[in-house]
Design an enzyme around this catalytic site. Sequence first.
Site, short mmCIF file in Angstrom:
data_model
loop_
_atom_site.label_atom_id
_atom_site.label_comp_id
_atom_site.label_asym_id
_atom_site.label_seq_id
_atom_site.Cartn_x
_atom_site.Cartn_y
_atom_site.Cartn_z
N PHE A 28 0.82 -1.22 0.00
CA PHE A 28 0.00 0.00 0.00
C PHE A 28 0.85 1.27 0.00
O PHE A 28 0.73 2.12 -0.89
CB PHE A 28 -0.93 -0.04 1.22
CG PHE A 28 -1.69 1.23 1.48
CD1 PHE A 28 -2.44 1.83 0.48
CD2 PHE A 28 -1.66 1.83 2.74
CE1 PHE A 28 -3.14 3.01 0.71
CE2 PHE A 28 -2.36 2.99 2.99
CZ PHE A 28 -3.10 3.59 1.97
N LEU A 85 10.05 -0.85 4.02
CA LEU A 85 8.63 -0.82 4.35
C LEU A 85 8.06 -2.20 4.58
O LEU A 85 6.98 -2.33 5.18
CB LEU A 85 7.82 -0.15 3.21
CG LEU A 85 8.21 1.26 2.79
CD1 LEU A 85 7.34 1.70 1.61
CD2 LEU A 85 8.09 2.24 3.94
N TYR A 153 1.97 -7.03 17.05
CA TYR A 153 2.47 -6.13 16.01
C TYR A 153 3.29 -5.02 16.63
O TYR A 153 4.44 -4.75 16.23
CB TYR A 153 1.30 -5.54 15.22
CG TYR A 153 1.70 -4.40 14.31
CD1 TYR A 153 2.62 -4.61 13.27
CD2 TYR A 153 1.19 -3.12 14.49
CE1 TYR A 153 2.99 -3.57 12.44
CE2 TYR A 153 1.57 -2.07 13.66
CZ TYR A 153 2.47 -2.31 12.64
OH TYR A 153 2.86 -1.27 11.83
#
Length: 311
Positions: A28, A85, A153
Site C-alpha cells: 500500500f 517498508l 504487532y
Amino acid sequence: MTLVNEASSSSVGAPQSFRTLVTGASGFTGRYLVDKLLARGHTVIEAVSGGDQPDTPTRIRIDITSPDECRRVLDSVRPDYMVHLAAISFVGHADPLDFYRVNVLGTLNLLEACAAIGHVPRKLLIASSANVYGNVSSAAIDESFPLNPVNHYAASKAAMEAMVRTWFDRLPVLIARPFNYTGRGQAVNFLVPKIVSHFARRAPSIELGNIDIARDFSDVRYVASAYEALLDADVASEIVNVCTGTPYSLREILAAASELTGHELEVQINPAFVRQTDVKMLAGSPAKLHSLVPSVESIPFTETLRWMLGA
C-alpha cells in the site's frame, strides 16, 4: 570490517542519479512512495516478496527472512538510499511469530547484509509504527514518550526499533513512526477502507467494534511525501513521528462519510470485533517532523475521505 560509504565517493559536482531500494514496494505505502521517488528522478529498485516473475533491473524478489537473500539483493543493487517498508502490519494477523520473523529478524537481515558486503548507503529509512506507544493519555505524543506495546504487532516494532538503535553508530539510519494512515488501495480489512467501501456501495449496515477509539489518521500521500523528504533531510540516528496531530474517532469518520455521500449507514456493534488490546486513543505530535521537513504539508482528513469515496 570497515564499511565504506560508496555513494559519497563520487566526484564533486558530478551529476547525481540515485539508486533507491524500496522493500515492500508493491504494498500500500510502497506504491505511493515509488511514484514520489520516480518523480524526483530516483532510479527505484522495487524489492517485492513472492511472485513467479523473473527479476528485472528495477524489480527484484526478496525474502527478507533469509540472510542469504538479503545479501544477494544488497550486493546486486548497492543502493544509494534504502527505504524498508516490508512488514506484517495487520494487527489481527493469524500467526504471532510472523510479526517477529518478518518485522524484527527481517530488518536485522537487511542491516547485517549491508555490513557483510561492506556497503553504507547515504540513508536507510526504516518504517516502524506509532503502535509502539500503546495506550497513552495524551493528545500529542512526541518521540520522547516511553514505549508500551499492547499487541504482537506493536511489540515486534518496538523490538525492531531497539535492535536498529544498536546500528546507529554503524549505518545512517532514520526510524519513522507513522501513526495511522489510509488512502485509495488500502485493503478493506483496515477500518477506514471498510467504512468507505460500505458507503460507496450504499450498504444498509456495517458491523464494527468500538467506534469511539480515536486515531491520528493521515493520508498515505502525505506519508509518502514525508518519507521522500526525510531521505533528503540532513538527519540520521533519530526517530521521527509521521502524523498530523489531529485525532478522529470512528464515530466521527462515519458521520463525515455520511455527510459526504448523503447516505445513512446503520452501525451494528459486533463484540467479536472489540479487542481488549485495542489502543483507545492515539494522536501524535508532528513538531519534530515539521522541524526537519517543513515543506511537507498534511492533507485534511475530510479530503482524504472524499478522495477515497471517489475511487
